[in-house]
Motif scaffolding. Structure first.
Motif, PDB file in Angstrom:
ATOM      1  N   LYS A   1       0.464  -1.294   0.017  1.00 55.23           N
ATOM      2  CA  LYS A   1      -0.328   0.024   0.119  1.00 55.23           C
ATOM      3  C   LYS A   1       1.055   1.397   0.175  1.00 55.23           C
ATOM      4  CE  LYS A   1      -4.726  -0.897  -0.134  1.00 55.23           C
ATOM      5  NZ  LYS A   1      -5.428  -0.741  -0.488  1.00 55.23           N
ATOM      6  N   ILE A   2       2.074   1.749   0.375  1.00 57.57           N
ATOM      7  CA  ILE A   2       2.988   2.695   0.768  1.00 57.57           C
ATOM      8  C   ILE A   2       3.571   2.028  -0.539  1.00 57.57           C
ATOM      9  CG2 ILE A   2       2.447   2.645   2.969  1.00 57.57           C
ATOM     10  CD1 ILE A   2       5.263   1.847   3.534  1.00 57.57           C
ATOM     11  N   GLY A   3       3.791   1.147  -1.389  1.00 58.40           N
ATOM     12  CA  GLY A   3       5.079   1.459  -2.456  1.00 58.40           C
ATOM     13  C   GLY A   3       5.740   1.204  -1.976  1.00 58.40           C
ATOM     14  N   ARG A   4       5.832  -0.235  -0.926  1.00 57.66           N
ATOM     15  CA  ARG A   4       7.801  -0.363  -0.825  1.00 57.66           C
ATOM     16  C   ARG A   4       7.415  -2.271  -0.100  1.00 57.66           C
ATOM     17  NH1 ARG A   4      11.289   2.337   1.083  1.00 57.66           N
ATOM     18  NH2 ARG A   4      12.511   0.705   0.927  1.00 57.66           N
ATOM     19  N   PRO A   5       6.571  -2.455  -1.037  1.00 55.22           N
ATOM     20  CA  PRO A   5       6.106  -4.206  -0.596  1.00 55.22           C
ATOM     21  C   PRO A   5       7.806  -4.661  -0.766  1.00 55.22           C
ATOM     22  CG  PRO A   5       6.448  -3.569  -4.046  1.00 55.22           C
ATOM     23  CD  PRO A   5       7.268  -2.749  -2.778  1.00 55.22           C
ATOM     24  N   GLU A   6       8.888  -4.038  -0.793  1.00 52.29           N
ATOM     25  CA  GLU A   6      10.613  -5.375  -0.714  1.00 52.29           C
ATOM     26  C   GLU A   6      10.737  -5.456   0.760  1.00 52.29           C
ATOM     27  OE1 GLU A   6      12.121  -1.018  -1.387  1.00 52.29           O
ATOM     28  OE2 GLU A   6      10.224  -2.463  -2.049  1.00 52.29           O
ATOM     29  N   LEU A   7       9.574  -4.291   1.614  1.00 54.75           N
ATOM     30  CA  LEU A   7       9.779  -3.665   2.799  1.00 54.75           C
ATOM     31  C   LEU A   7       9.569  -4.811   3.729  1.00 54.75           C
ATOM     32  CD1 LEU A   7       8.875  -0.727   3.757  1.00 54.75           C
ATOM     33  CD2 LEU A   7      11.376  -0.795   3.831  1.00 54.75           C
ATOM     34  N   ARG A   8      10.589  -5.914   5.048  1.00 53.75           N
ATOM     35  CA  ARG A   8      10.319  -6.694   5.510  1.00 53.75           C
ATOM     36  C   ARG A   8       9.954  -6.545   6.739  1.00 53.75           C
ATOM     37  NH1 ARG A   8      16.078  -8.821   7.081  1.00 53.75           N
ATOM     38  NH2 ARG A   8      16.054  -6.236   7.116  1.00 53.75           N
ATOM     39  N   LEU A   9       9.401  -6.672   7.595  1.00 52.14           N
ATOM     40  CA  LEU A   9       8.550  -6.594   9.760  1.00 52.14           C
ATOM     41  C   LEU A   9       9.744  -6.233   9.688  1.00 52.14           C
ATOM     42  CD1 LEU A   9       6.246  -5.940  11.147  1.00 52.14           C
ATOM     43  CD2 LEU A   9       6.034  -8.260  11.229  1.00 52.14           C
ATOM     44  N   HIS A  10      11.139  -6.458   9.963  1.00 49.12           N
ATOM     45  CA  HIS A  10      12.294  -6.415  10.559  1.00 49.12           C
ATOM     46  C   HIS A  10      12.729  -4.651  10.201  1.00 49.12           C
ATOM     47  CE1 HIS A  10      15.554  -7.440  13.613  1.00 49.12           C
ATOM     48  NE2 HIS A  10      15.838  -7.452  12.860  1.00 49.12           N
ATOM     49  N   ASP A  11      12.418  -4.464   9.169  1.00 51.80           N
ATOM     50  CA  ASP A  11      12.603  -3.058   9.293  1.00 51.80           C
ATOM     51  C   ASP A  11      12.637  -2.134   9.985  1.00 51.80           C
ATOM     52  OD1 ASP A  11      14.621  -3.639   6.611  1.00 51.80           O
ATOM     53  OD2 ASP A  11      12.907  -4.337   5.399  1.00 51.80           O
ATOM     54  N   LEU A  12      10.866  -2.579  10.083  1.00 51.72           N
ATOM     55  CA  LEU A  12      10.634  -0.768  11.672  1.00 51.72           C
ATOM     56  C   LEU A  12      11.393  -1.158  12.760  1.00 51.72           C
ATOM     57  CD1 LEU A  12       6.838  -2.568  11.730  1.00 51.72           C
ATOM     58  CD2 LEU A  12       7.932  -0.677  10.457  1.00 51.72           C
ATOM     59  N   ARG A  13      12.098  -2.473  13.153  1.00 50.48           N
ATOM     60  CA  ARG A  13      13.107  -2.842  13.857  1.00 50.48           C
ATOM     61  C   ARG A  13      14.359  -1.468  13.705  1.00 50.48           C
ATOM     62  NH1 ARG A  13      15.835  -4.136  18.461  1.00 50.48           N
ATOM     63  NH2 ARG A  13      18.077  -5.507  17.866  1.00 50.48           N
ATOM     64  N   HIS A  14      14.636  -1.126  12.362  1.00 50.53           N
ATOM     65  CA  HIS A  14      15.715  -0.462  11.842  1.00 50.53           C
ATOM     66  C   HIS A  14      15.736   0.980  11.855  1.00 50.53           C
ATOM     67  CE1 HIS A  14      17.652  -5.035   9.916  1.00 50.53           C
ATOM     68  NE2 HIS A  14      17.934  -4.133  11.635  1.00 50.53           N
ATOM     69  N   ASN A  15      14.550   1.186  11.161  1.00 47.77           N
ATOM     70  CA  ASN A  15      13.905   2.249  11.405  1.00 47.77           C
ATOM     71  C   ASN A  15      13.674   3.254  12.877  1.00 47.77           C
ATOM     72  OD1 ASN A  15      12.520   4.584   9.222  1.00 47.77           O
ATOM     73  ND2 ASN A  15      10.913   3.730  10.892  1.00 47.77           N
ATOM     74  N   PHE A  16      13.492   2.672  13.996  1.00 50.39           N
ATOM     75  CA  PHE A  16      12.971   2.908  14.854  1.00 50.39           C
ATOM     76  C   PHE A  16      14.450   3.268  15.359  1.00 50.39           C
ATOM     77  CE2 PHE A  16      13.242   2.519  19.132  1.00 50.39           C
ATOM     78  CZ  PHE A  16      12.119   2.644  19.779  1.00 50.39           C
ATOM     79  N   CYS A  17      15.432   2.575  15.074  1.00 48.59           N
ATOM     80  CA  CYS A  17      16.614   2.424  16.105  1.00 48.59           C
ATOM     81  C   CYS A  17      17.260   4.132  14.931  1.00 48.59           C
ATOM     82  CB  CYS A  17      17.792   1.081  16.293  1.00 48.59           C
ATOM     83  SG  CYS A  17      17.287   0.203  17.065  1.00 48.59           S
ATOM     84  N   THR A  18      16.872   3.662  13.835  1.00 52.40           N
ATOM     85  CA  THR A  18      18.159   4.840  12.572  1.00 52.40           C
ATOM     86  C   THR A  18      17.411   6.097  13.652  1.00 52.40           C
ATOM     87  OG1 THR A  18      18.137   3.245  11.183  1.00 52.40           O
ATOM     88  CG2 THR A  18      18.206   6.310  10.452  1.00 52.40           C
ATOM     89  N   MET A  19      16.075   6.694  13.593  1.00 51.75           N
ATOM     90  CA  MET A  19      14.970   7.929  14.280  1.00 51.75           C
ATOM     91  C   MET A  19      15.683   8.008  15.748  1.00 51.75           C
ATOM     92  SD  MET A  19      11.303   7.178  12.963  1.00 51.75           S
ATOM     93  CE  MET A  19      10.724   8.419  10.957  1.00 51.75           C
ATOM     94  N   ALA A  20      15.951   6.110  16.454  1.00 53.84           N
ATOM     95  CA  ALA A  20      16.204   6.940  18.160  1.00 53.84           C
ATOM     96  C   ALA A  20      17.628   7.468  17.277  1.00 53.84           C
ATOM     97  CB  ALA A  20      16.033   5.891  18.874  1.00 53.84           C
ATOM     98  N   GLY A  21      18.758   6.887  16.818  1.00 50.91           N
ATOM     99  CA  GLY A  21      19.994   7.619  16.788  1.00 50.91           C
ATOM    100  C   GLY A  21      20.379   9.050  16.585  1.00 50.91           C
ATOM    101  N   GLU A  22      18.755  10.206  15.821  1.00 50.65           N
ATOM    102  CA  GLU A  22      19.715  11.019  15.596  1.00 50.65           C
ATOM    103  C   GLU A  22      19.267  11.717  16.843  1.00 50.65           C
ATOM    104  OE1 GLU A  22      17.576  10.660  10.305  1.00 50.65           O
ATOM    105  OE2 GLU A  22      16.423  11.612  12.499  1.00 50.65           O
ATOM    106  N   ILE A  23      18.710  11.376  17.802  1.00 51.22           N
ATOM    107  CA  ILE A  23      18.584  12.364  18.984  1.00 51.22           C
ATOM    108  C   ILE A  23      19.345  11.456  19.566  1.00 51.22           C
ATOM    109  CG2 ILE A  23      16.115  12.918  17.861  1.00 51.22           C
ATOM    110  CD1 ILE A  23      14.985  11.161  19.322  1.00 51.22           C
TER     111      ILE A  23
END
Length: 359
Positions: free
Chosen positions: A290-312
């Motif tokens: 639906k968001i146009g990223r069919p290659e994404l894995r559910l585990h990518d949500l953890r990576h995204n969270f940690c990347t965002m947290a790493g900015e602050i």
């Protein structure tokens, strides 16, 4: 579920789901020896157990005289322990099929290395198995070795062996390059909200699972999916059994934001686990598409969270939040995403202009 029950006539005879075993102590060490499968008559198992206990009374260790337990037998003990602790990697699924660890073992270990005596297996044997499995998948090879290592650690605790031969170099596991943009992240939340209004009630728990992964940074299957209500302590999930519990005696603490607690607080406490769904892969694939990223894995949500947290966050804080035990693992998340890079570059340009104007 109890790991075993004791025989009514021979107290040291342990009866498990599949086998008869005899338990004994010698020189202060706890030992277990498999007598055979449940196919043999109970009287035969009792006679064997009494014979072995007689040897122990004379100071003879039956395991030493019989050459010791095989890796397959040690795996049975290990799986019993995991099932007793209700670890999902060992538990059969809702359809009654064997758990993930049993499937992996049957495929790669049982018919070859598993038949060998524990003490006869060395690092070279583990390395050769790892290299062979790596031909079809580097991550799969790592998982098998980590499983065998857990088996050996448990065997050491049972005094079946003294050395774990699994201390080998594993394949490098690169962090996913599937970055999620801020716009995609916001759209994902929007699609989840839309799905909540349209899906059947029995699929809502899949959305809860995904949303909790988004806002907690926990490992999707082994932490969020395995968390029990008894693990929830105020605004924290505290796990005693987790991915790195073999490296440290510390609990894994998943700190929960107000957003994560909003997901949890609306859940019905109708079972042992916080989330009553195994792994919402089908729902995730629908949302990723639906968001146009069919290659994404559910585990990518953890990576995204940690990347965002790493900015602050500072590195020690990020290390604690993510549950990583090495600084090198945490450093992978300290990358600059494009929106921040543009902002920081403009800050540099403005600073340079200020210097020029002041001179």
């Amino acid at each position: 579920m109890a790991r075993y029950k004791r025989d009514t006539k021979v107290n040291n005879l342990l009866i498990t789901e599949k086998t008869y075993r005899v338990f004994y102590r010698i020189n202060g060490r706890k030992r277990e020896l498999t007598l055979g499968t449940r196919d043999i008559p109970i009287n035969v198992a009792r006679n064997k157990a009494q014979q072995i206990l007689g040897e122990v009374a004379q100071g003879i260790d039956p395991l030493n005289t019989r050459g010791g337990e095989t890796l397959n037998q040690a795996f049975e003990y290990y799986i019993d322990k995991l099932i007793q602790n209700k670890r999902r990697v060992a538990m059969p699924n809702k359809n009654g099929k064997p758990g993930e660890y049993v499937r992996m073992w049957d495929k790669d270990v049982k018919n070859d290395l598993g038949k060998r005596i524990l003490t006869d297996i060395n690092r070279g044997d583990i390395t050769r198995l790892h290299l062979e499995i790596s031909k079809r998948g580097s991550y799969a090879a790592n998982r098998v070795v980590q499983m065998i290592s857990g088996c050996y650690n448990h065997a050491i605790a049972l005094s079946l062996v003294e050395i774990n031969p699994c201390k080998i170099k594993l394949n490098k596991e690169l962090i996913s390059e599937n970055e999620i943009s801020d716009k995609e992240f916001a759209e994902l939340q929007r699609q989840i909200n839309i799905k909540r209004q349209t899906v059947r009630p029995n699929f809502v728990s899949s959305l809860d699972y995904i949303e909790l992964c988004m806002h907690s940074g926990g490992r999707c299957k082994s932490e969020i999916g395995s968390a029990k209500w008894s693990d929830l302590k105020d605004n924290k999930i505290v796990l005693s059994e987790h991915k790195t519990d073999h490296e440290t005696n510390e609990d894994r603490v998943i700190y929960l934001s107000n957003q994560a607690m909003m997901v949890i607080n609306k859940l019905e406490r109708k079972g042992e686990y916080i989330l009553d769904v195994d792994y919402p892969v089908k729902m995730w694939k629908q949302l990723a598409k639906k968001i146009g990223r069919p290659e994404l894995r559910l585990h990518d949500l953890r990576h995204n969270f940690c990347t965002m947290a790493g900015e602050i966050m500072e590195l020690p804080e990020l290390m604690k939040l993510s549950g990583h035990k090495s600084m090198s693992a945490v450093l992978r998340y300290r990358k600059v995403r494009e929106p921040r890079a543009i902002k920081e570059m403009q800050n540099v340009g403005d600073y340079m202009t200020k210097i020029m104007m002041s001179n």
